[in-house]
Motif scaffolding. Sequence first.
Motif, PDB file in Angstrom:
ATOM      1  N   ALA A   1      22.953   3.544   0.196  1.00  0.00           N
ATOM      2  CA  ALA A   1      21.856   4.220   0.869  1.00  0.00           C
ATOM      3  C   ALA A   1      21.397   3.458   2.103  1.00  0.00           C
ATOM      4  O   ALA A   1      20.981   4.058   3.069  1.00  0.00           O
ATOM      5  N   PHE A   2      21.468   2.133   2.100  1.00  0.00           N
ATOM      6  CA  PHE A   2      21.099   1.400   3.313  1.00  0.00           C
ATOM      7  C   PHE A   2      22.112   1.686   4.422  1.00  0.00           C
ATOM      8  O   PHE A   2      21.763   1.744   5.590  1.00  0.00           O
ATOM      9  N   GLU A   3      23.382   1.880   4.027  1.00  0.00           N
ATOM     10  CA  GLU A   3      24.384   2.245   5.026  1.00  0.00           C
ATOM     11  C   GLU A   3      24.048   3.586   5.646  1.00  0.00           C
ATOM     12  O   GLU A   3      24.258   3.798   6.826  1.00  0.00           O
TER      13      GLU A   3
ATOM     14  N   THR B   1      17.955  -2.084  -3.687  1.00  0.00           N
ATOM     15  CA  THR B   1      19.118  -1.205  -3.809  1.00  0.00           C
ATOM     16  C   THR B   1      19.039  -0.017  -2.855  1.00  0.00           C
ATOM     17  O   THR B   1      20.043   0.423  -2.321  1.00  0.00           O
ATOM     18  N   LEU B   2      17.834   0.502  -2.673  1.00  0.00           N
ATOM     19  CA  LEU B   2      17.662   1.666  -1.799  1.00  0.00           C
ATOM     20  C   LEU B   2      16.534   1.391  -0.815  1.00  0.00           C
ATOM     21  O   LEU B   2      15.593   0.669  -1.142  1.00  0.00           O
ATOM     22  N   PRO B   3      16.608   1.976   0.377  1.00  0.00           N
ATOM     23  CA  PRO B   3      15.495   1.789   1.312  1.00  0.00           C
ATOM     24  C   PRO B   3      14.234   2.477   0.774  1.00  0.00           C
ATOM     25  O   PRO B   3      14.337   3.509   0.112  1.00  0.00           O
TER      26      PRO B   3
ATOM     27  N   ILE C   1       9.488   4.342   3.995  1.00  0.00           N
ATOM     28  CA  ILE C   1       9.176   3.943   5.383  1.00  0.00           C
ATOM     29  C   ILE C   1      10.428   3.332   6.032  1.00  0.00           C
ATOM     30  O   ILE C   1      10.682   3.529   7.224  1.00  0.00           O
ATOM     31  N   GLN C   2      11.229   2.647   5.250  1.00  0.00           N
ATOM     32  CA  GLN C   2      12.478   2.086   5.807  1.00  0.00           C
ATOM     33  C   GLN C   2      13.457   3.206   6.149  1.00  0.00           C
ATOM     34  O   GLN C   2      14.096   3.187   7.203  1.00  0.00           O
ATOM     35  N   ALA C   3      13.552   4.200   5.257  1.00  0.00           N
ATOM     36  CA  ALA C   3      14.483   5.315   5.514  1.00  0.00           C
ATOM     37  C   ALA C   3      14.093   6.062   6.789  1.00  0.00           C
ATOM     38  O   ALA C   3      14.942   6.553   7.521  1.00  0.00           O
TER      39      ALA C   3
ATOM     40  N   GLY D   1       2.327  -2.699   0.934  1.00  0.00           N
ATOM     41  CA  GLY D   1       3.378  -3.054  -0.010  1.00  0.00           C
ATOM     42  C   GLY D   1       4.530  -2.073  -0.065  1.00  0.00           C
ATOM     43  O   GLY D   1       5.291  -2.042  -1.031  1.00  0.00           O
ATOM     44  N   SER D   2       4.681  -1.254   0.977  1.00  0.00           N
ATOM     45  CA  SER D   2       5.717  -0.222   0.918  1.00  0.00           C
ATOM     46  C   SER D   2       6.995  -0.638   1.642  1.00  0.00           C
ATOM     47  O   SER D   2       7.899   0.159   1.813  1.00  0.00           O
ATOM     48  N   GLY D   3       7.062  -1.876   2.102  1.00  0.00           N
ATOM     49  CA  GLY D   3       8.313  -2.356   2.702  1.00  0.00           C
ATOM     50  C   GLY D   3       8.360  -2.220   4.211  1.00  0.00           C
ATOM     51  O   GLY D   3       9.423  -2.080   4.805  1.00  0.00           O
ATOM     52  N   LYS D   4       7.188  -2.320   4.855  1.00  0.00           N
ATOM     53  CA  LYS D   4       7.175  -2.144   6.314  1.00  0.00           C
ATOM     54  C   LYS D   4       7.922  -3.283   7.021  1.00  0.00           C
ATOM     55  O   LYS D   4       8.547  -3.056   8.046  1.00  0.00           O
ATOM     56  N   THR D   5       7.861  -4.481   6.460  1.00  0.00           N
ATOM     57  CA  THR D   5       8.523  -5.599   7.144  1.00  0.00           C
ATOM     58  C   THR D   5      10.022  -5.320   7.283  1.00  0.00           C
ATOM     59  O   THR D   5      10.597  -5.489   8.361  1.00  0.00           O
ATOM     60  N   GLY D   6      10.636  -4.872   6.191  1.00  0.00           N
ATOM     61  CA  GLY D   6      12.068  -4.548   6.260  1.00  0.00           C
ATOM     62  C   GLY D   6      12.322  -3.415   7.230  1.00  0.00           C
ATOM     63  O   GLY D   6      13.359  -3.365   7.890  1.00  0.00           O
ATOM     64  N   ALA D   7      11.354  -2.496   7.340  1.00  0.00           N
ATOM     65  CA  ALA D   7      11.547  -1.316   8.202  1.00  0.00           C
ATOM     66  C   ALA D   7      11.722  -1.718   9.664  1.00  0.00           C
ATOM     67  O   ALA D   7      12.413  -1.051  10.414  1.00  0.00           O
TER      68      ALA D   7
ATOM     69  N   ASP E   1       2.867  -6.126  14.327  1.00  0.00           N
ATOM     70  CA  ASP E   1       2.678  -5.839  12.911  1.00  0.00           C
ATOM     71  C   ASP E   1       1.181  -5.913  12.643  1.00  0.00           C
ATOM     72  O   ASP E   1       0.480  -6.710  13.246  1.00  0.00           O
ATOM     73  N   GLU E   2       0.708  -5.082  11.730  1.00  0.00           N
ATOM     74  CA  GLU E   2      -0.737  -4.998  11.478  1.00  0.00           C
ATOM     75  C   GLU E   2      -1.456  -4.805  12.810  1.00  0.00           C
ATOM     76  O   GLU E   2      -2.403  -5.534  13.152  1.00  0.00           O
ATOM     77  N   ALA E   3      -1.019  -3.813  13.552  1.00  0.00           N
ATOM     78  CA  ALA E   3      -1.492  -3.633  14.928  1.00  0.00           C
ATOM     79  C   ALA E   3      -3.008  -3.471  15.001  1.00  0.00           C
ATOM     80  O   ALA E   3      -3.656  -4.023  15.898  1.00  0.00           O
TER      81      ALA E   3
ATOM     82  N   ARG F   1      -4.186  -9.191   4.820  1.00  0.00           N
ATOM     83  CA  ARG F   1      -3.110  -8.372   5.375  1.00  0.00           C
ATOM     84  C   ARG F   1      -1.747  -8.944   5.067  1.00  0.00           C
ATOM     85  O   ARG F   1      -1.501 -10.123   5.261  1.00  0.00           O
ATOM     86  N   GLY F   2      -0.891  -8.094   4.637  1.00  0.00           N
ATOM     87  CA  GLY F   2       0.536  -8.383   4.649  1.00  0.00           C
ATOM     88  C   GLY F   2       1.044  -9.404   3.654  1.00  0.00           C
ATOM     89  O   GLY F   2       2.198  -9.360   3.273  1.00  0.00           O
ATOM     90  N   ILE F   3       0.181 -10.363   3.228  1.00  0.00           N
ATOM     91  CA  ILE F   3       0.697 -11.420   2.358  1.00  0.00           C
ATOM     92  C   ILE F   3       1.318 -10.786   1.114  1.00  0.00           C
ATOM     93  O   ILE F   3       0.714  -9.944   0.464  1.00  0.00           O
TER      94      ILE F   3
END
Length: 947
Positions: free
Chosen positions: A193-195, A213-215, A218-220, A239-245, A557-559, A772-774
């Motif tokens: 799925a990341f591919e 395993t899957l995005p 927000i990453q998708a 906590g929804s994975g914005k950093t990876g996004a 980030d955290e605009a 924030r973010g930690i």
Amino acid sequence: MAASTTLLDVQTTPWGLEYSIHECPRRHRDDVAALFPGTPLDGMLVIPTCQQAQMDLVQMGQKVEDEKDRLLERFVEFAKVVCERLAAAGHWADYIDPCSGLPMVHRGTNAVYGEVEALVTLLGYKTQNAGCCKIILHPKWGSSVYPASMFAKAPLEARADNCYKWWPHNQQHSSQGTEEAARPGWPGAGMSAFEEVGVAPELIRAVEELGWTLPTPIQAECVPLILGGGDIMAAAETGSGKTGAFALPVLQIVHEAIRTRQRSRQNAPAGGGNGGADAPPACVLNAEDRDSVVAISPDGLRCQARSEQAWGGVRGTVGAFGGRVYYEATVSDEGLCRVGWSTQAASLDLGTDRHSFGFGGTGKKSHNRSFDSYGEPYGLNDTVGCLLDCQGGSIAFTKNGQQLGPAFQLPQYLQGQALYPAICLKNAELAVNFGATPFKHGPPPGFVGLASVPRSATASWQDTPSSSGADRKPLAIILEPARDLAEQTHNNFTAFRKFLTDPALRNELFVGGTNPQAQVRALQEGLDIVVGTPGRVMDFIETGKLPCDQVKFFVLDEADRLLDTGNQELIMKMFRRFPQAGAGVSRLQVLLFSATLHSPEVRALADKICQNPIIIDLKGKDAVPETVDHVLVRCDPQEDRSWLQSNPEVFTDNIHALDRTGQPNLDTRENWSEAVKRLKQRYLQRIIDAFQMDQCLIFCRTNFDCDNLEKFLNSLGGGAGGFRGKRETGKENPYSCCVLAGARSMDERRAALEAFKEGDVRFLICTDVAARGIDIQGLPYVINMTLPDRSEDYIHRVGRVGRADTMGLAISLVSSVPEKVWYCTVKGIKPWLAPDAKNTRTNEQGGHTIWYDEPQLLQDVEKRLTRPIPALAADLSLPSEIAARVAGTQAGSGGAAQYGQQRGGGVSKDVMERVQAVRPAVQELARLEHQAQTSFFQLKRKWAAVA
Ligand SMILES: Nc1ncnc2c1ncn2[C@@H]1O[C@H](COP(=O)(O)OP(=O)(O)OP(=O)(O)O)[C@@H](O)[C@H]1O
């Protein structure tokens, strides 16, 4: 020319397949209807593709047959994946087996699709009669071409976005050439799925090691858009994975850019093209300095733009600022084009600004949007010579060797600046020669080919000199509102880039409170990615130590928090330093991320620094995950008199040092205010005991409140003193704690966070610096000693729990009486250390305090959450509705044992939904694969349509 409605002009995948998307033309409707009986043709899209063959496919023989088989296999692999993606998105799709002309997914017809007629109608390609059949003539490849088609019914408005989702690789940022084609991951290798969202295999390997395993949603959404070159504003719950996004696509593009540079250096002949030490680097058309509609051949000496609507520009990799220089451009396919010279600061639309000079096929010269007659028109097979006389400060052109006279005098502001070969085309193709091979017509006397200009008189896009001497300058700058968050993001980048090699990427942390030497050294050694806080990053930029002339990504980030902390001016100042003139794939991309993006300030900033940002708002205003339960404890000192006890000792903030307090029946605001401060600490202890807390983040308003709470918890733990690292065996003390607050040094904060994450200490007491973010994996509890004065801060604080689908509980202590708190409007003073009659006055009276109204703040939070927050029962057990929901966990725990655990037994809801969504597509893929394999054996017919 094309007689159908073209929705996407000819594009080229990194491995060389051309494709375009069209509405089904009227004259083909009957044929298409016969191919897919029973399928309504409304919204039918036709997707012709072409691959270049090494041999002329009109020829006969085993070698030609083998090549056709190879091209057939590649097409089938490609088409299968695209059709599967469309099917997974709920769209109808099919592809034609080029051997038989029959559809591969929806079978049951004998009708055969005519590829040749289709390409004539859709793209206006010419044909040639080869005796028994007509064959297609590709404008570049002639009859060395292998055509094949796909069909799809997908909503038109989904095109711009979904194109990237369907397509196995977004091509805007891909480099050309064979190395890319050989890269594992697509086509051929198993899909993950990341591919599917376009993430490179090396990055997938790294995130898989982290157990991803899957995005996440927000990453998708974000990854393909960022890879596609867009600016975005993204909001999703905490906590929804914005950093990876943002980190994954930024790393991917930065790595691609650096690899392209490295390759072009390696391609340069040793010691220069002519063997001399002063010979320039080899000049080719620059895959990184082009509009996305321009395709460049693998050798970098031919360019093509197939859009009929838009002009596309590209520059060479080497420019000259000395000598008399020449290069040639030959029109190899008719269309509109301009050739000439431009600086790096110019737009790619040649001749439309003060930094570029063009000569067009219609016989016009252009500069700064002024188009004047010059020379004569030129067209197919004509060769234009572009002359730059740096000594005389002039530009001229030749046509097929004949000089056309002076065209431009270089203005004063461009004297001494490097001018690069520049080309701009619309539905045309040009071949260029910079002098590495013999010229067609040769330069006039006194001029030499660009390839022969000494290095000392040229500039190369990849080695612009820098004051630091580094040969790698930052391509991405990521700003975070707090040091700890910056460090966390920096660590994420380090973990994600682990398998990106050849070359490895370099990232460095730029935050205050750290020794700048490490950052200086990193810059000297060459640096690709900067993660930091605004102040430190700007310090380095302003002192010229951090070059920003190659920045491609600016991530906030955290605009909203960045703006709250007064960084607006600084951000604008920084932004203005980044290259603004870049276009196409080298345009600066701005990415804004936060859990809350709704403030007018953020919108206003985005208007200034983003170009048509795509807004991805996955959650809307109330961005708290469902995995967080919220409860409160009402603290009423008039009802609960335990604050009168002297043991254990509590430590309050000295704000009532001059007031009469500690009286059971004295009915003054000051007495109750002091009482509630004491009472809250009693409650904290009771809550810790009731929930048998092992790990909890405790939020206080001020640094001084943190100090006092630390003293209190340490005194409960038997007066063991502050936690000072693992040796203290913090876990054995049920109240062991440390502090993460702005007033502590960076090293102290880092050690505190580390100890808390490692489980060496149970409680981390913090100010909003940690709101924030930690990211603390599996954190079960957050306690608010006081509610924050802005409800969005509540959202961020409680967002430290309930992350990555883990259950979490947020407990807020809410006073029922007004509480007086420090509110210092002057920086640097600490009135709580020496309270006097003046500084304990309220702000309106000229002092440094305010009266806090927690019941009102609670209402604000509840409004934001759109529901009331229930109170814990008198025995501090969970309210019945929450207890019922988490029932089924260990008896006696009241459900509390659930917190810190994954919801739904370890498999996240998002993961389950995505697995369900892709299941039919995976089954269909297996079926198609079987069909495709068997078709190779069964079908013998030739690919060309019979005339
Ligand atoms: N695709 C994924 N699969 C599994 N876990 C993931 C995935 N993406 C991120 N995570 C994990 O989820 C947690 C939260 O991620 P991250 O810190 O990026 O969230 P965030 O949206 O930036 O949160 P905040 O708004 O609080 O800053 C981290 O522990 C991270 O490792």
